[in-house]
Design a protein around this motif. Structure first.
Motif, PDB file in Angstrom:
ATOM      1  N   ARG A   1       3.178   2.419   0.741  1.00  0.00           N
ATOM      2  CA  ARG A   1       2.014   2.423   1.644  1.00  0.00           C
ATOM      3  C   ARG A   1       0.717   2.638   0.865  1.00  0.00           C
ATOM      4  O   ARG A   1      -0.296   1.992   1.119  1.00  0.00           O
ATOM      5  CB  ARG A   1       2.199   3.517   2.711  1.00  0.00           C
TER       6      ARG A   1
ATOM      7  N   TRP B   1       0.270   1.969  -2.340  1.00  0.00           N
ATOM      8  CA  TRP B   1       0.085   0.757  -3.137  1.00  0.00           C
ATOM      9  C   TRP B   1      -0.573  -0.338  -2.299  1.00  0.00           C
ATOM     10  O   TRP B   1      -1.506  -0.999  -2.744  1.00  0.00           O
ATOM     11  CB  TRP B   1       1.438   0.288  -3.660  1.00  0.00           C
ATOM     12  N   GLN B   2      -0.078  -0.515  -1.082  1.00  0.00           N
ATOM     13  CA  GLN B   2      -0.634  -1.533  -0.184  1.00  0.00           C
ATOM     14  C   GLN B   2      -2.112  -1.257   0.080  1.00  0.00           C
ATOM     15  O   GLN B   2      -2.935  -2.171   0.044  1.00  0.00           O
ATOM     16  CB  GLN B   2       0.158  -1.548   1.117  1.00  0.00           C
TER      17      GLN B   2
ATOM     18  N   THR C   1      -4.576  -4.300  -1.403  1.00  0.00           N
ATOM     19  CA  THR C   1      -4.867  -5.298  -0.378  1.00  0.00           C
ATOM     20  C   THR C   1      -6.374  -5.261  -0.101  1.00  0.00           C
ATOM     21  O   THR C   1      -6.892  -4.214   0.308  1.00  0.00           O
ATOM     22  CB  THR C   1      -4.081  -4.983   0.917  1.00  0.00           C
TER      23      THR C   1
ATOM     24  N   GLN D   1      -7.777  -3.670   3.181  1.00  0.00           N
ATOM     25  CA  GLN D   1      -7.513  -2.237   3.276  1.00  0.00           C
ATOM     26  C   GLN D   1      -8.346  -1.463   2.253  1.00  0.00           C
ATOM     27  O   GLN D   1      -8.943  -0.437   2.574  1.00  0.00           O
ATOM     28  CB  GLN D   1      -6.025  -1.942   3.080  1.00  0.00           C
TER      29      GLN D   1
ATOM     30  N   GLU E   1       4.493  -2.541  -9.670  1.00  0.00           N
ATOM     31  CA  GLU E   1       4.362  -2.417  -8.222  1.00  0.00           C
ATOM     32  C   GLU E   1       4.890  -1.076  -7.714  1.00  0.00           C
ATOM     33  O   GLU E   1       5.970  -0.629  -8.099  1.00  0.00           O
ATOM     34  CB  GLU E   1       5.096  -3.565  -7.532  1.00  0.00           C
ATOM     35  N   ASN E   2       4.101  -0.472  -6.839  1.00  0.00           N
ATOM     36  CA  ASN E   2       4.406   0.801  -6.185  1.00  0.00           C
ATOM     37  C   ASN E   2       4.482   1.992  -7.149  1.00  0.00           C
ATOM     38  O   ASN E   2       4.907   3.074  -6.749  1.00  0.00           O
ATOM     39  CB  ASN E   2       5.711   0.732  -5.382  1.00  0.00           C
TER      40      ASN E   2
END
Length: 151
Positions: free
Chosen positions: A27, A29-30, A34, A37, A82-83
């Motif tokens: 969450r 990371w997103q 993004t 966001q 990622e993440n």
């Protein structure tokens, strides 16, 4: 939240900011990767965020300071896991090489993630300004994730 600041003469002036957030690493990371966001929590001017999140990919945004000043920011992603990890190069006017900031995510549970921001700067003044900006980012991210959790 804890804050650690270190100074090393050989390596420049460094800071480390650490905060535990009530969200999964995915969450966070997103939210960080993004564009729409990121713009909501990173004090960015609407329509100015572009993120090509891959090694060598570029990013840009225009930050709005509390007094309304617009500060254009650009750079590249140097490392991407990622993440878990980003190493971000930031273009600084008058500086031959980009400033480098790292963001690390460490999950300590399904909704308990430690985010750590680190940067080494050339001067104490540069470090203090960068640390203040990173603190503002963490404050904005924390509020954004809290608002999202209520929705």
């Amino acid at each position: 939240m804890s804050t650690e600041q270190t100074t090393a003469a050989e390596n420049g002036f460094s800071y480390t900011l650490t905060r535990t957030l009530d969200a999964s690493a995915a969450r966070i990371w997103q939210a960080w990767t993004t564009p729409d966001q990121y713009a909501q929590w990173a004090h960015a001017a609407p329509g100015t965020v572009e993120l090509d999140v891959r090694p060598g990919g570029s990013w840009k945004s225009t930050m709005l300071t509390p007094d309304g000043t617009e500060v254009p920011l650009t750079g590249t992603y140097q490392q991407v896991t990622e993440n878990r990890h980003l190493t971000i190069g930031m273009d600084v006017p008058g500086r031959p090489d980009p400033a480098t900031m790292t963001m690390e995510l460490t999950e300590e549970g399904p909704r308990n993630t430690v985010i750590t921001l680190r940067q080494t700067c050339d001067t104490a003044e540069e470090r203090d300004m960068a640390e203040q900006g990173s603190g503002m980012l963490l404050d904005g991210l924390t509020a954004f994730l809290s608002d999202g959790a209520k929705a």
